[in-house]
Structures are given as structure tokens and as C-alpha cells.
Motif scaffolding. Structure first.
Motif, PDB file in Angstrom:
ATOM      1  N   MET A  46      21.868 -11.932  29.184  1.00  0.00           N
ATOM      2  CA  MET A  46      21.139 -11.513  27.987  1.00  0.00           C
ATOM      3  C   MET A  46      19.647 -11.600  28.298  1.00  0.00           C
ATOM      4  O   MET A  46      19.239 -12.207  29.283  1.00  0.00           O
ATOM      5  CB  MET A  46      21.434 -12.457  26.808  1.00  0.00           C
ATOM      6  CG  MET A  46      22.849 -12.480  26.334  1.00  0.00           C
ATOM      7  SD  MET A  46      23.065 -13.606  24.924  1.00  0.00           S
ATOM      8  CE  MET A  46      23.289 -15.162  25.777  1.00  0.00           C
ATOM      9  N   ILE A  47      18.851 -11.028  27.417  1.00  0.00           N
ATOM     10  CA  ILE A  47      17.415 -11.231  27.500  1.00  0.00           C
ATOM     11  C   ILE A  47      17.163 -12.651  27.039  1.00  0.00           C
ATOM     12  O   ILE A  47      17.625 -13.059  25.971  1.00  0.00           O
ATOM     13  CB  ILE A  47      16.665 -10.224  26.612  1.00  0.00           C
ATOM     14  CG1 ILE A  47      16.961  -8.793  27.081  1.00  0.00           C
ATOM     15  CG2 ILE A  47      15.172 -10.526  26.601  1.00  0.00           C
ATOM     16  CD1 ILE A  47      16.473  -7.718  26.122  1.00  0.00           C
ATOM     17  N   GLY A  48      16.455 -13.416  27.849  1.00  0.00           N
ATOM     18  CA  GLY A  48      16.255 -14.810  27.517  1.00  0.00           C
ATOM     19  C   GLY A  48      14.802 -15.237  27.530  1.00  0.00           C
ATOM     20  O   GLY A  48      13.969 -14.686  28.253  1.00  0.00           O
ATOM     21  N   TYR A  49      14.524 -16.223  26.727  1.00  0.00           N
ATOM     22  CA  TYR A  49      13.226 -16.896  26.680  1.00  0.00           C
ATOM     23  C   TYR A  49      13.552 -18.370  26.864  1.00  0.00           C
ATOM     24  O   TYR A  49      14.348 -18.935  26.108  1.00  0.00           O
ATOM     25  CB  TYR A  49      12.511 -16.606  25.351  1.00  0.00           C
ATOM     26  CG  TYR A  49      12.264 -15.119  25.213  1.00  0.00           C
ATOM     27  CD1 TYR A  49      11.097 -14.554  25.693  1.00  0.00           C
ATOM     28  CD2 TYR A  49      13.241 -14.285  24.671  1.00  0.00           C
ATOM     29  CE1 TYR A  49      10.898 -13.180  25.625  1.00  0.00           C
ATOM     30  CE2 TYR A  49      13.046 -12.919  24.593  1.00  0.00           C
ATOM     31  CZ  TYR A  49      11.872 -12.373  25.075  1.00  0.00           C
ATOM     32  OH  TYR A  49      11.689 -11.023  25.022  1.00  0.00           O
ATOM     33  N   TYR A  50      12.973 -18.972  27.865  1.00  0.00           N
ATOM     34  CA  TYR A  50      13.413 -20.293  28.295  1.00  0.00           C
ATOM     35  C   TYR A  50      12.251 -21.112  28.839  1.00  0.00           C
ATOM     36  O   TYR A  50      11.163 -20.592  29.087  1.00  0.00           O
ATOM     37  CB  TYR A  50      14.513 -20.156  29.354  1.00  0.00           C
ATOM     38  CG  TYR A  50      14.181 -19.148  30.435  1.00  0.00           C
ATOM     39  CD1 TYR A  50      13.333 -19.470  31.493  1.00  0.00           C
ATOM     40  CD2 TYR A  50      14.694 -17.861  30.374  1.00  0.00           C
ATOM     41  CE1 TYR A  50      13.021 -18.534  32.458  1.00  0.00           C
ATOM     42  CE2 TYR A  50      14.386 -16.919  31.344  1.00  0.00           C
ATOM     43  CZ  TYR A  50      13.545 -17.267  32.387  1.00  0.00           C
ATOM     44  OH  TYR A  50      13.221 -16.331  33.347  1.00  0.00           O
ATOM     45  N   VAL A  51      12.532 -22.405  29.013  1.00  0.00           N
ATOM     46  CA  VAL A  51      11.563 -23.313  29.612  1.00  0.00           C
ATOM     47  C   VAL A  51      11.822 -23.287  31.120  1.00  0.00           C
ATOM     48  O   VAL A  51      12.908 -23.663  31.564  1.00  0.00           O
ATOM     49  CB  VAL A  51      11.720 -24.743  29.064  1.00  0.00           C
ATOM     50  CG1 VAL A  51      10.683 -25.665  29.681  1.00  0.00           C
ATOM     51  CG2 VAL A  51      11.627 -24.753  27.538  1.00  0.00           C
ATOM     52  N   PRO A  52      10.859 -22.835  31.897  1.00  0.00           N
ATOM     53  CA  PRO A  52      11.094 -22.710  33.337  1.00  0.00           C
ATOM     54  C   PRO A  52      11.220 -24.071  34.022  1.00  0.00           C
ATOM     55  O   PRO A  52      10.759 -25.093  33.506  1.00  0.00           O
ATOM     56  CB  PRO A  52       9.854 -21.963  33.823  1.00  0.00           C
ATOM     57  CG  PRO A  52       8.794 -22.293  32.824  1.00  0.00           C
ATOM     58  CD  PRO A  52       9.508 -22.448  31.505  1.00  0.00           C
ATOM     59  N   HIS A  53      11.843 -24.056  35.183  1.00  0.00           N
ATOM     60  CA  HIS A  53      11.988 -25.296  35.956  1.00  0.00           C
ATOM     61  C   HIS A  53      10.640 -25.916  36.307  1.00  0.00           C
ATOM     62  O   HIS A  53      10.550 -27.131  36.468  1.00  0.00           O
ATOM     63  CB  HIS A  53      12.789 -25.037  37.240  1.00  0.00           C
ATOM     64  CG  HIS A  53      14.252 -24.919  37.001  1.00  0.00           C
ATOM     65  ND1 HIS A  53      14.908 -23.711  36.993  1.00  0.00           N
ATOM     66  CD2 HIS A  53      15.201 -25.858  36.743  1.00  0.00           C
ATOM     67  CE1 HIS A  53      16.186 -23.912  36.757  1.00  0.00           C
ATOM     68  NE2 HIS A  53      16.396 -25.195  36.576  1.00  0.00           N
ATOM     69  N   SER A  54       9.598 -25.122  36.414  1.00  0.00           N
ATOM     70  CA  SER A  54       8.271 -25.674  36.720  1.00  0.00           C
ATOM     71  C   SER A  54       7.790 -26.601  35.612  1.00  0.00           C
ATOM     72  O   SER A  54       7.037 -27.551  35.866  1.00  0.00           O
ATOM     73  CB  SER A  54       7.262 -24.553  36.949  1.00  0.00           C
ATOM     74  OG  SER A  54       7.164 -23.731  35.792  1.00  0.00           O
ATOM     75  N   LYS A  55       8.243 -26.374  34.388  1.00  0.00           N
ATOM     76  CA  LYS A  55       7.880 -27.223  33.242  1.00  0.00           C
ATOM     77  C   LYS A  55       8.950 -28.289  32.983  1.00  0.00           C
ATOM     78  O   LYS A  55       8.646 -29.411  32.597  1.00  0.00           O
ATOM     79  CB  LYS A  55       7.687 -26.350  31.986  1.00  0.00           C
ATOM     80  CG  LYS A  55       7.462 -27.108  30.703  1.00  0.00           C
ATOM     81  CD  LYS A  55       6.099 -27.733  30.631  1.00  0.00           C
ATOM     82  CE  LYS A  55       5.886 -28.389  29.278  1.00  0.00           C
ATOM     83  NZ  LYS A  55       4.686 -29.172  29.199  1.00  0.00           N
ATOM     84  N   TYR A  56      10.204 -27.934  33.192  1.00  0.00           N
ATOM     85  CA  TYR A  56      11.315 -28.850  32.919  1.00  0.00           C
ATOM     86  C   TYR A  56      12.295 -28.761  34.091  1.00  0.00           C
ATOM     87  O   TYR A  56      13.281 -28.017  34.044  1.00  0.00           O
ATOM     88  CB  TYR A  56      11.989 -28.482  31.592  1.00  0.00           C
ATOM     89  CG  TYR A  56      12.957 -29.537  31.099  1.00  0.00           C
ATOM     90  CD1 TYR A  56      12.501 -30.765  30.619  1.00  0.00           C
ATOM     91  CD2 TYR A  56      14.327 -29.309  31.128  1.00  0.00           C
ATOM     92  CE1 TYR A  56      13.387 -31.727  30.172  1.00  0.00           C
ATOM     93  CE2 TYR A  56      15.224 -30.266  30.677  1.00  0.00           C
ATOM     94  CZ  TYR A  56      14.744 -31.476  30.203  1.00  0.00           C
ATOM     95  OH  TYR A  56      15.632 -32.424  29.754  1.00  0.00           O
ATOM     96  N   PRO A  57      12.017 -29.518  35.166  1.00  0.00           N
ATOM     97  CA  PRO A  57      12.797 -29.415  36.407  1.00  0.00           C
ATOM     98  C   PRO A  57      14.280 -29.738  36.255  1.00  0.00           C
ATOM     99  O   PRO A  57      15.100 -29.247  37.041  1.00  0.00           O
ATOM    100  CB  PRO A  57      12.131 -30.426  37.348  1.00  0.00           C
ATOM    101  CG  PRO A  57      10.792 -30.688  36.771  1.00  0.00           C
ATOM    102  CD  PRO A  57      10.894 -30.438  35.294  1.00  0.00           C
ATOM    103  N   GLU A  58      14.642 -30.526  35.245  1.00  0.00           N
ATOM    104  CA  GLU A  58      16.052 -30.895  35.066  1.00  0.00           C
ATOM    105  C   GLU A  58      16.918 -29.693  34.717  1.00  0.00           C
ATOM    106  O   GLU A  58      18.126 -29.707  34.940  1.00  0.00           O
ATOM    107  CB  GLU A  58      16.191 -31.952  33.967  1.00  0.00           C
ATOM    108  CG  GLU A  58      15.591 -33.288  34.333  1.00  0.00           C
ATOM    109  CD  GLU A  58      15.749 -34.292  33.211  1.00  0.00           C
ATOM    110  OE1 GLU A  58      16.867 -34.401  32.660  1.00  0.00           O
ATOM    111  OE2 GLU A  58      14.757 -34.951  32.881  1.00  0.00           O
TER     112      GLU A  58
END
Length: 152
Positions: A46-58
Motif C-alpha cells: 500500500m502507499i505508506g507513511y511511516y517512521v523511517p529506521h533512521s529515526k526509529y531503528p527498532e
């Protein structure tokens, strides 16, 4: 419906023609109004908007290789769906959205836990979606996710 795409543009090009302009408009609104720090791409097909690993590595607890999801758009068989994790995880935001919806749409709200279904493309409450997108920052989403969702 499941679309195989690696970019947002590719996803939109695969949906029925009458939905392409709607998805483009939704993407534009979301990109313009989501607080800084969220990224746009394809996740869960799907088209997604997310917190990237650079901000939230977990990453996402169900699959740490994936970035932390926040909002998704999908073209389904009978509707365009908006999935908003904040509505699911924060009761006040859910209640606000449910109360505001009738002010922006003459149709009955068709909603699941985090899924808002738009079956009539001519009555999508773009202004309300725009306002919804401003309601949660990346840091607030991470905090809520860690305290509510990740615990389960």
C-alpha cells in the motif's frame, strides 16, 4: 486488491483510472500536512507513511525490518481506504475524528479500528483528512506506539 509496486507513482498507475486522481490528491494532502519526520513509500503493498529506521531503528515489532507504520492508503475492491494507526492507538483522536466526520461528509462514517473506508469517491472529506494528519507528530506516535501498541 493487491498491487505489486515499488513506488507510490507505480501503485497509483495500477489502480482503476477513476481512483488515480483521488489517490494523488490524498497523497498530496498527506505529504503537505503530516508533521516532519514521516516518510512516504510502499509498505504492506500500500502507499505508506511511516517512521523511517533512521529515526526509529527498532522498526515495527511484528517485523523489525519494516519501518514503523503510521498511515496507509489502499485501493480496495469497493473503496479507497485510509488506515491511521493513531486513531487506533489514541482514543481521544478516534473520538475527535468520529465527532468531526459528520461536519465534513453527508455519508455515514464507514470505519473499523484504524480503517476509514471511502466508497463514494465524490464525498471524501479532504479537509478533515488534512486536519487529521496534523494531529500527531513522529515523536508522539513513537511514544504512543511504545506505551500502547508494542506492549501487546
Amino acid at each position: 486488491m493487491k498491487y505489486e509496486a515499488s513506488t507510490v507513482e507505480e501503485y497509483i498507475s495500477q489502480v482503476p483510472e477513476e481512483r488515480q486522481e483521488v489517490l494523488q490528491k490524498l497523497c498530496k494532502i498527506i505529504k503537505e500536512t503530516l508533521p516532519r519526520g514521516f516518510e512516504e513509500g510502499i509498505n504492506y503493498n500500500m502507499i505508506g507513511y511511516y517512521v523511517p529506521h533512521s529515526k526509529y531503528p527498532e522498526g515495527y515489532h511484528c517485523d523489525p525490518k519494516l519501518p514503523l507504520p503510521f498511515l496507509n492508503l489502499a485501493s480496495q475492491k469497493n473503496s479507497i481506504n485510509l488506515y491511521h494507526s493513531g486513531i487506533y492507538a489514541k482514543k481521544e483522536l478516534h473520538d475527535w475524528f468520529v465527532a468531526e466526520y459528520p461536519k465534513y461528509s453527508k455519508r455515514k462514517l464507514d470505519m473499523g479500528k484504524s480503517c476509514i473506508r471511502f466508497k463514494k469517491l465524490d464525498d471524501i472529506p479532504y479537509e478533515l483528512i488534512s486536519e487529521l494528519c496534523t494531529k500527531m507528530t513522529v515523536d508522539e506516535w513513537i511514544s504512543i506506539y511504545e506505551s500502547v501498541v508494542k506492549k501487546k
